[in-house]
Design an enzyme around this catalytic site. Structure first.
Site, short mmCIF file in Angstrom:
data_model
loop_
_atom_site.label_atom_id
_atom_site.label_comp_id
_atom_site.label_asym_id
_atom_site.label_seq_id
_atom_site.Cartn_x
_atom_site.Cartn_y
_atom_site.Cartn_z
N TYR A 1 1.48 -1.13 -0.30
CA TYR A 1 0.08 0.32 -0.11
C TYR A 1 0.55 1.01 -0.13
CZ TYR A 1 -3.91 3.06 1.78
OH TYR A 1 -4.54 4.33 1.87
N LYS B 1 0.95 4.12 -2.82
CA LYS B 1 0.53 5.71 -2.55
C LYS B 1 1.58 6.65 -3.07
CE LYS B 1 -3.98 5.21 -1.48
NZ LYS B 1 -4.87 5.76 -2.06
P1 NAP Z 1 -13.49 2.26 1.89
O1 NAP Z 1 -14.66 2.51 2.48
O2 NAP Z 1 -13.13 1.28 1.82
O3 NAP Z 1 -13.72 2.31 0.43
C1 NAP Z 1 -13.49 2.26 -1.11
C2 NAP Z 1 -14.62 2.05 -1.96
O4 NAP Z 1 -13.98 1.61 -3.22
C3 NAP Z 1 -15.43 0.93 -1.69
O5 NAP Z 1 -16.59 1.15 -2.13
C4 NAP Z 1 -14.85 0.38 -2.09
O6 NAP Z 1 -15.76 -0.99 -2.93
C5 NAP Z 1 -14.36 -0.07 -3.82
N1 NAP Z 1 -13.45 0.17 -4.48
C6 NAP Z 1 -12.55 -0.84 -4.55
N2 NAP Z 1 -11.62 -1.94 -4.84
C7 NAP Z 1 -12.24 -1.09 -6.16
C8 NAP Z 1 -12.44 -1.36 -7.47
N3 NAP Z 1 -11.46 -2.71 -8.41
N4 NAP Z 1 -12.69 -0.51 -8.91
C9 NAP Z 1 -14.14 0.28 -8.28
N5 NAP Z 1 -13.86 0.34 -6.51
C10 NAP Z 1 -13.14 -0.25 -6.73
O7 NAP Z 1 -11.99 2.81 2.09
P2 NAP Z 1 -11.96 4.80 2.12
O8 NAP Z 1 -11.36 4.88 3.75
O9 NAP Z 1 -13.01 5.49 1.87
O10 NAP Z 1 -10.62 5.11 1.09
C11 NAP Z 1 -10.78 5.94 -0.03
C12 NAP Z 1 -9.16 6.02 -0.09
O11 NAP Z 1 -8.63 7.33 0.27
C13 NAP Z 1 -8.16 4.84 -0.79
O12 NAP Z 1 -7.98 5.07 -1.99
C14 NAP Z 1 -7.94 4.64 0.22
O13 NAP Z 1 -6.44 4.43 0.45
C15 NAP Z 1 -7.62 6.48 0.62
N6 NAP Z 1 -6.86 5.88 2.21
C16 NAP Z 1 -7.65 6.45 2.95
C17 NAP Z 1 -7.04 6.61 4.32
C18 NAP Z 1 -8.01 6.73 5.49
O14 NAP Z 1 -7.74 6.53 6.73
N7 NAP Z 1 -9.38 6.02 5.93
C19 NAP Z 1 -6.50 7.25 4.42
C20 NAP Z 1 -5.43 7.32 3.60
C21 NAP Z 1 -5.58 6.94 2.16
P3 NAP Z 1 -16.04 -2.93 -2.19
O15 NAP Z 1 -17.03 -2.19 -0.80
O16 NAP Z 1 -16.60 -3.05 -2.73
O17 NAP Z 1 -14.54 -3.24 -1.55
#
Ligand code: NAP
Length: 251
Positions: A152, A156
């Site tokens: 990851y 990133k």
């Molecule tokens: P999340 O709640 O897990 O939501 C991610 C969404 O992306 C889910 O609906 C997932 O679908 C969808 N997804 C996964 N694989 C996919 C694919 N191949 N094609 C299309 N959609 C896909 O995550 P989040 O926390 O909101 O994170 C959003 C972004 O921010 C990500 O890039 C993550 O790495 C980044 N980020 C998050 C955090 C944090 O603390 N939460 C921190 C830093 C960066 P499914 O539910 O079906 O898997």
């Protein structure tokens, strides 16, 4: 602005993507809500429509070329040519390096890096034609290194290099590209991490907040506010940047 007010947000069924989709719609964009399964996009789409803007839900895997191309084409035909792209879809496959499988590595690279590449390549032609565009990709504080996240963190950090290169290539066409690197944001992604560690989500959030200078964890809306700025007309001179949104200078 000159371009159509049509934005694509990937991974927008929930979490940060859903918050960005709702915020951009409040800013006056019609939204293509992309996630793996179209049925999962219903809630985000309904919220946007209820607030008075157009939205469509599209089921597509961002790492699949045919899925990406048909999603962008459906957006163009149903909403108009997209000029804003938010590369937000993401997954975690955390493991210490000695236990990390090839699949843990490949699937994380596929969704974050190949996904951002395919989506950006498909959308940029509409942005170049419009001579206006905004690309925002989700990086992470994990890009700086994080135990159990070699895959990851590499993806990133890769997003940051990708963003800077795209900013250089597309700048002459009025297109900016920026990255947001969130710290700890309260979403299902981290609920899963708490489960794996065997602690409650509430405990996990409380412990994390103690280490964050502003003494709280982030909310999806904190990230949506920054995405909104990057997508605005007045952000046209800000490109190739990575903003860490983590409640302090580091994770
Ligand atoms: P999340 O709640 O897990 O939501 C991610 C969404 O992306 C889910 O609906 C997932 O679908 C969808 N997804 C996964 N694989 C996919 C694919 N191949 N094609 C299309 N959609 C896909 O995550 P989040 O926390 O909101 O994170 C959003 C972004 O921010 C990500 O890039 C993550 O790495 C980044 N980020 C998050 C955090 C944090 O603390 N939460 C921190 C830093 C960066 P499914 O539910 O079906 O898997």
């Amino acid at each position: 602005m000159t371009g159509n007010r049509v934005a694509i947000v990937t991974g927008a069924a929930r979490g940060i993507g859903a918050a960005i989709a709702k915020r951009l719609s409040a800013d006056g964009f019609d939204i293509a809500v992309i996630d793996l399964r179209e049925s999962d996009t219903a809630e985000t789409v309904a919220a946007i429509v209820a607030a008075g803007r157009k939205a469509i839900g599209i089921g597509a895997d961002v790492s699949d070329l045919a899925g990406v191309e048909s999603a962008v084409e459906r957006t163009r035909s149903e909403l108009g040519a997209p000029t804003v792209l938010i590369n937000n879809a993401g997954i975690l496959r955390d493991n210490l390096l000695f236990k990390m499988t090839e699949d843990d590595w490949d699937s994380v690279m596929a969704v974050h890096l190949r996904g951002a590449f395919l989506m950006t390549r498909a959308v940029q032609k509409h942005q170049v034609e419009a001579k206006w565009g905004r690309i925002v990709s989700l990086s992470s504080t994990s890009a700086l290194g994080n135990r159990g996240q070699a895959n990851y963190a590499a993806a990133k950090a890769g997003i940051q290099g990708f963003t800077k290169s795209v900013a250089i290539e597309l700048g002459p066409f009025g297109v900016t590209a920026n990255a947001i690197a969130p710290g700890f944001i309260a979403t299902d992604m981290l609920r899963g991490t708490a489960e794996r560690l065997g602690v409650s989500f509430e405990y996990f959030l409380g412990e994390a907040a103690k280490e964050i200078p502003v003494r709280r964890v982030g909310q999806p809306e904190d990230i949506a506010a920054l995405a909104s700025f990057f997508c605005s007309d007045e952000a046209g001179f800000v490109s190739g940047q990575v903003v860490y949104a983590a409640g302090g200078p580091k994770a």
